[in-house]
Design a protein around this motif. Sequence first.
Motif, PDB file in Angstrom:
ATOM      1  N   GLY A   6      29.830  43.621  36.980  1.00  0.00           N
ATOM      2  CA  GLY A   6      29.641  42.217  37.428  1.00  0.00           C
ATOM      3  C   GLY A   6      30.835  41.414  37.498  1.00  0.00           C
ATOM      4  N   VAL A   7      31.485  40.829  38.343  1.00  0.00           N
ATOM      5  CA  VAL A   7      32.743  40.023  38.541  1.00  0.00           C
ATOM      6  C   VAL A   7      32.594  38.629  38.763  1.00  0.00           C
ATOM      7  CG1 VAL A   7      34.822  39.885  39.517  1.00  0.00           C
ATOM      8  CG2 VAL A   7      33.960  42.196  39.472  1.00  0.00           C
ATOM      9  N   ILE A   8      32.901  37.674  37.519  1.00  0.00           N
ATOM     10  CA  ILE A   8      33.222  36.182  37.641  1.00  0.00           C
ATOM     11  C   ILE A   8      34.190  35.939  38.043  1.00  0.00           C
ATOM     12  CG2 ILE A   8      32.577  34.172  36.569  1.00  0.00           C
ATOM     13  CD1 ILE A   8      31.001  36.118  34.424  1.00  0.00           C
ATOM     14  N   ALA A   9      34.564  35.150  39.081  1.00  0.00           N
ATOM     15  CA  ALA A   9      35.684  34.553  39.685  1.00  0.00           C
ATOM     16  C   ALA A   9      35.906  33.155  39.270  1.00  0.00           C
ATOM     17  CB  ALA A   9      35.843  34.714  41.005  1.00  0.00           C
ATOM     18  N   ARG A  10      36.889  33.210  38.260  1.00  0.00           N
ATOM     19  CA  ARG A  10      37.036  31.624  37.631  1.00  0.00           C
ATOM     20  C   ARG A  10      38.160  31.138  37.968  1.00  0.00           C
ATOM     21  NH1 ARG A  10      40.380  31.189  32.672  1.00  0.00           N
ATOM     22  NH2 ARG A  10      41.241  33.438  32.089  1.00  0.00           N
ATOM     23  N   GLU A  25      35.202  38.040  49.603  1.00  0.00           N
ATOM     24  CA  GLU A  25      35.636  39.461  48.611  1.00  0.00           C
ATOM     25  C   GLU A  25      34.136  39.919  47.980  1.00  0.00           C
ATOM     26  OE1 GLU A  25      36.033  42.437  46.863  1.00  0.00           O
ATOM     27  OE2 GLU A  25      38.114  41.577  47.776  1.00  0.00           O
ATOM     28  N   PRO A  26      33.579  40.817  48.581  1.00  0.00           N
ATOM     29  CA  PRO A  26      32.136  41.391  48.217  1.00  0.00           C
ATOM     30  C   PRO A  26      32.237  41.805  46.628  1.00  0.00           C
ATOM     31  CG  PRO A  26      33.356  43.108  49.535  1.00  0.00           C
ATOM     32  CD  PRO A  26      34.112  41.904  49.817  1.00  0.00           C
ATOM     33  N   THR A  27      33.375  42.134  45.962  1.00  0.00           N
ATOM     34  CA  THR A  27      33.164  42.621  44.727  1.00  0.00           C
ATOM     35  C   THR A  27      32.742  41.370  43.923  1.00  0.00           C
ATOM     36  OG1 THR A  27      35.184  44.097  45.162  1.00  0.00           O
ATOM     37  CG2 THR A  27      34.623  43.696  43.057  1.00  0.00           C
TER      38      THR A  27
END
Length: 323
Positions: free
Chosen positions: A205-209, A273-275
């Motif tokens: 899981g990727v959280i973009a901060r 960005e789907p990641t």
Amino acid sequence: MQYRTFGRTGWSVSEIGYGMWGMAGWVDSNDDESMASLHRSVELGCTFFDTAWGYGEGHSERLLGRLVKAHPDRRLYVATKIPPKNFTWPSRRGFTLDDCFPPDHIRAYAEKSLANLDLPRIDLLQFHVWEDAWATDDRWQRAMDDLKREGLVEAVGVSVNRWEPTNGVEAIKTGLVDAVQVIYNIFDQAPEDELFPLCRERNIGVIARVPFDEGTLTGNLSYDSTWPEGDWRNTYFVPENLRTSVDRAEALRPLVPEGMTMPELALRWILAEPTVSTIIPGMRKLRHVEANIATSDGVPLEPKLHQSLRAHRWDRTPTSWSQ
């Protein structure tokens, strides 16, 4: 609101989440306004909330606990963070696990966060700073595994230091990390180089901060911007950073389409960005909640515009003020 799968956890989370630092670490925050904004976000479909013990020594966590209990019919995902024992953000080369996250400290702050939240379980417990030199130290691994086996924590994450997107790669390779939180925005594109490919490979899981670069990508900063005494932004937007940041935002401004704001453009760029599993803008006001969540409408950014924004990549290295 659109939803994405949060890596191998299988959670379906809102692609616009909620960053809760501003509800405790910024001097002009107001609890009534914060709670109204949080409730409105739930009404609009937000399901992922990111806080930390370090946000007001548990104050932000207590607000989140109130929110979750007020919406028993909604599946709201709670992510919080363990502060480093030496209370130094970010970590620095040479800091040891004993300096930051010895096992007893991990346990103590997991329990403090649970008490602040007043919830039986934390969905995602993250290390608030990280050094990949610690990755193979089995003491943090056992401490987190114990919390998971006891049902106190469901998933484990690391929050990557500012402008160090590869300083977390070794942690992911242990197979024990479920999520990574990293700065990713129009300026900070470096996570795409090495971190994101690994996250896709390992189903992390990727959280973009920091989607707005601490405010630069709102387009509201000027060379004369100031903040109240005690506000964190005074220590980040030192003169050399403020001037350069404003210059970068102004160079970007001509690309903002008619009828779109710069914050909307910033969020739509990340959503392409789907990641990325979820983005966590800080939101304290109702108008910001409504505007940010409105970007999650399934309408993609025009490809030519998205490509043009790539030219605004800004590779930076940590400094004494980057925190």
